[in-house]
Design a protein around this motif. Structure first.
Motif, PDB file in Angstrom:
ATOM      1  N   ALA A  91      -1.118   5.883   3.391  1.00  0.00           N
ATOM      2  CA  ALA A  91      -1.803   4.649   2.998  1.00  0.00           C
ATOM      3  C   ALA A  91      -2.330   3.946   4.243  1.00  0.00           C
ATOM      4  O   ALA A  91      -1.855   4.179   5.348  1.00  0.00           O
ATOM      5  CB  ALA A  91      -0.851   3.737   2.236  1.00  0.00           C
TER       6      ALA A  91
ATOM      7  N   ALA B 268      -6.070  -0.815   1.764  1.00  0.00           N
ATOM      8  CA  ALA B 268      -6.237  -2.246   1.516  1.00  0.00           C
ATOM      9  C   ALA B 268      -6.835  -2.889   2.759  1.00  0.00           C
ATOM     10  O   ALA B 268      -6.447  -2.567   3.878  1.00  0.00           O
ATOM     11  CB  ALA B 268      -4.904  -2.896   1.178  1.00  0.00           C
TER      12      ALA B 268
ATOM     13  N   ALA C 136       0.839  -1.198   0.000  1.00  0.00           N
ATOM     14  CA  ALA C 136       0.000   0.000   0.000  1.00  0.00           C
ATOM     15  C   ALA C 136       0.871   1.245   0.000  1.00  0.00           C
ATOM     16  O   ALA C 136       1.731   1.406   0.857  1.00  0.00           O
ATOM     17  CB  ALA C 136      -0.916   0.004   1.221  1.00  0.00           C
TER      18      ALA C 136
END
Lengths: 403, 250
Positions: free
Chosen positions: A316, A286, A280
């Motif tokens: 992320a 994710a 990520a």
């Protein structure tokens, strides 16, 4: 057939008047369950980390035209027919096989609304070397569209086959809501490679139902996506069945991908292994949610699950939730999940050998998911995937340039 | 080739090296001996450019340039090599794959054409044989599942491949049995050359029985307290570091 735009729930018809009686009744109960429960919202546990509103609130037009294409040519022992055709000509053969009627949400929506699809049937006792290849794409439309690809794969006793599915598309306002059901007879084997290169909205469900001593090997590779939710389930129903569910996902930009796995050990002496790896970066998100259920009586079960994630930026996000439920003794189970960044000592080691920092980072990043990509058993697909993955990871270009 | 002057280094705010002076010419082999915690590995890491090692005073000049200004890969390109005490495993990155990338990066820097796969494998076989590293290990992931001895052989194999001007070898002898020690010492002796300098960091004298150093330094508590010839190493072995320390600081 109407092409006006409607929300997914509003597009459910009030009655089902075509097709065999059993199908009408499966569709009707799917629709009723959906109307009663509604589609998920942000309070729905299984959708906790994935924003479902773009799917629920948007008005979509039906866009099935380019939804499903069989790339491979015909071969002995394999029959590929349109579901619509079989439903018209020999409806009894499919009864009880399009089974995801009252399952939750999107799979039920597909059951209620699919108009066509494919039935891939592999006769007993054959080995199909060359993979069967399916691509799922979009018609070129500028307005939000939804398609409901539906595939049934039947591998009869003692047979062996390979299926490669590719979901491709550029348009971010297109939704694919797919269902793939897989039936593996006694001692049947299926290698299933599924590649998500679709940048749009995707909801997908794979369910493998496995009889005794069958083997199901799945490799899922997800390369970004505006919003992807993928559920894969292996039901180990016969003694001695085994499955391997592997996956790799790469998110960047504002990608959001969500993978759920479920393995149900319903019979004794079955084995399951799962390895999911993710990378990520950017503002990507994710999610991994993996469940292993060992039912009462499924003794001598062996089940392993691992999810590892590489977080390459502060912006992320990774959510991981591995989960075991064991209702019997005499089992060997393990699970684990990690989220981490690149190992500084590995990076330093490579750099002391003269590898430029950017290339060293790319090498370590790719190495993180290479193990999963290497499990793609079909070499041309594996080679192509390596290139595609490298194009998606930060500084992956640097590796591609290495002679 | 290498000139270290009054080098002071802090790690996590703690002063580890407290004024090192050291000069090595091309073709020389120097040994640095010292007890645990004396700062030997810190010196090795500072020379290779590891992050987290803060030079608070002093300088390091290599081939007339300020070494401390350079990134680890730039140092490698200029011919600095570090043999690690504990080589890290890198699952998923194969030895030959990364070495080919490394070697070709160095060749590019030195104005040479990259080696193709065939020439590279030929060279790899030759250099692996130097330290009796099984061919199969050169193809495995870097140090992944290697024994202690195999990791150390792998370091010297990499050194042989990359042909550095200055090799800093951090406790290359630790954890080796006598046979493995001889193999590695033979490999290193083969790699001795008038153009190459080596800085061998070790706790024990026994490696120096096989690789005879030109100069021996004793490092205690972040300072070089003695410098001598190979006999100094033997004296240390016989008398211990305590004697030497006491002789310096009565």
């Amino acid at each position: 057939m109407t092409h006006e735009r409607q929300t997914l729930l509003d597009s459910l018809p009030s009655s089902f008047d075509t097709g065999p009686q059993w199908l009408r009744s499966v569709r009707k109960s799917a629709a009723e369950a959906l109307r009663e429960r509604g589609l998920p919202n942000k309070k729905t546990e299984e959708w906790r980390f994935t924003p479902v509103r773009p799917l629920v609130d948007t008005e979509f037009a039906r866009a099935d035209a380019e939804a499903l294409k069989l790339v491979s040519s015909a071969r002995e022992g394999v029959t590929v027919r349109s579901l619509r055709q079989v439903l018209e000509q020999e409806p009894a053969r499919l009864e009880g096989r399009l089974a995801l009627g009252e399952s939750e949400h999107f799979a039920a929506l597909n059951t209620a609304l699919f108009t066509d699809g494919l039935w891939i049937h592999v006769a007993a006792g054959v080995t199909i070397e060359e993979p069967l290849q399916l691509t799922h794409g979009f018609s070129k439309t500028t307005e939000p569209g939804v398609s409901y690809p539906r595939v049934l794969v039947t591998v009869e006793a003692g047979s062996e086959a390979r299926l490669i599915e590719t979901y491709a598309g550029e348009a971010s306002e297109q939704l694919t809501n797919s269902v793939v059901e897989i039936e593996l007879g006694p001692n049947a084997k299926l290698d299933h490679i599924r590649i998500h290169e679709n940048l749009g909205l995707q909801v997908g469900r794979v369910e493998a139902r496995q009889e005794a001593d069958s083997s199901y090997r799945s490799v899922v590779v997800t390369l970004g996506g505006a919003l992807l939710r993928f559920d894969i389930r292996a039901l180990l129903q016969g003694q001695g069945a085994e499955c391997r569910l592997d996956g790799a996902y790469v998110v960047d930009g504002s990608d959001h991908v969500d993978h759920h796995t479920l393995v149900e050990h319903q019979a004794p002496h079955c084995r399951s292994d799962q390895t999911y790896r993710g990378i990520a970066s950017g503002h990507g998100t994710a999610v991994f949610d993996g469940v292993v259920l060992v039912h009462r009586g499924a003794s001598k079960t062996e089940a392993h699950q691992e999810n590892r994630n590489l977080l390459l930026s502060d912006t992320a996000t990774v959510h991981t939730k591995p989960h075991l439920e064991i209702d019997t003794d005499d089992v060997i189970c393990s699970h684990g999940a990690t989220v981490g960044s690149l190992d500084e000592s590995q990076l330093f080691y490579l750099r002391t050998r003269g590898i430029p920092e950017e290339l060293a980072r790319a090498m370590l990043t790719y190495a993180f998911i290479e193990e999963v990509v290497d499990r793609v058993s079909h070499k041309p697909t594996r080679d192509r995937l390596r290139e595609t993955v490298l194009a998606r990871i930060p500084a992956g270009e640097a590796i591609r340039g290495v002679p | 080739m290498l000139k270290i002057e009054d080098l002071h280094v802090e790690v996590d705010g703690k002063l580890i090296l407290k004024g090192i002076d050291l000069e090595i010419q091309a073709g020389e082999v120097h040994a640095i001996m010292g007890p645990n915690g004396s700062g030997k590995s810190t010196l090795a890491y500072v020379l290779a450019g590891r992050e987290g090692y803060e030079v608070t005073k002093g300088s390091v000049t290599y081939k007339g340039r300020d070494l401390l200004e350079m990134s680890p890969e730039a140092r490698a390109a200029e011919g600095v090599f570090l043999g690690f005490q504990y080589p890290v495993a890198i699952p998923g990155v194969s030895n030959v794959y990364f070495l080919k990338a490394a070697l070709n990066a160095l060749r590019k820097h030195r104005g040479k054409d990259p080696l193709d796969a065939i020439d590279f494998m030929k060279l790899s076989k030759e250099k692996a044989a130097l330290v009796q590293l099984p061919d199969e290990l050169t193809k495995r992931s870097v140090n992944d599942g290697f024994s202690g001895g195999e990791k150390k052989r792998n370091e010297i194999y990499q050194m042989a491949m990359l042909e550095p001007s200055l090799a800093v070898l951090d406790e290359t002898d630790s954890g080796l049995d006598i046979d493995a020690l001889k193999v590695i010492a033979d490999g290193l002796n083969t790699l001795r050359s008038p153009e190459r300098a080596m800085l061998i960091i070790t706790h024990y004298q026994r490696l120096l029985d096989y690789i005879v150093p030109d100069v021996v330094h004793v490092l205690i508590d972040g300072q070089i307290v003695r410098t001598g010839d190979k006999d100094l190493a033997k004296r240390l072995e016989a008398e211990g570091y305590a004697e030497v320390r006491d002789a310096i600081q009565p």
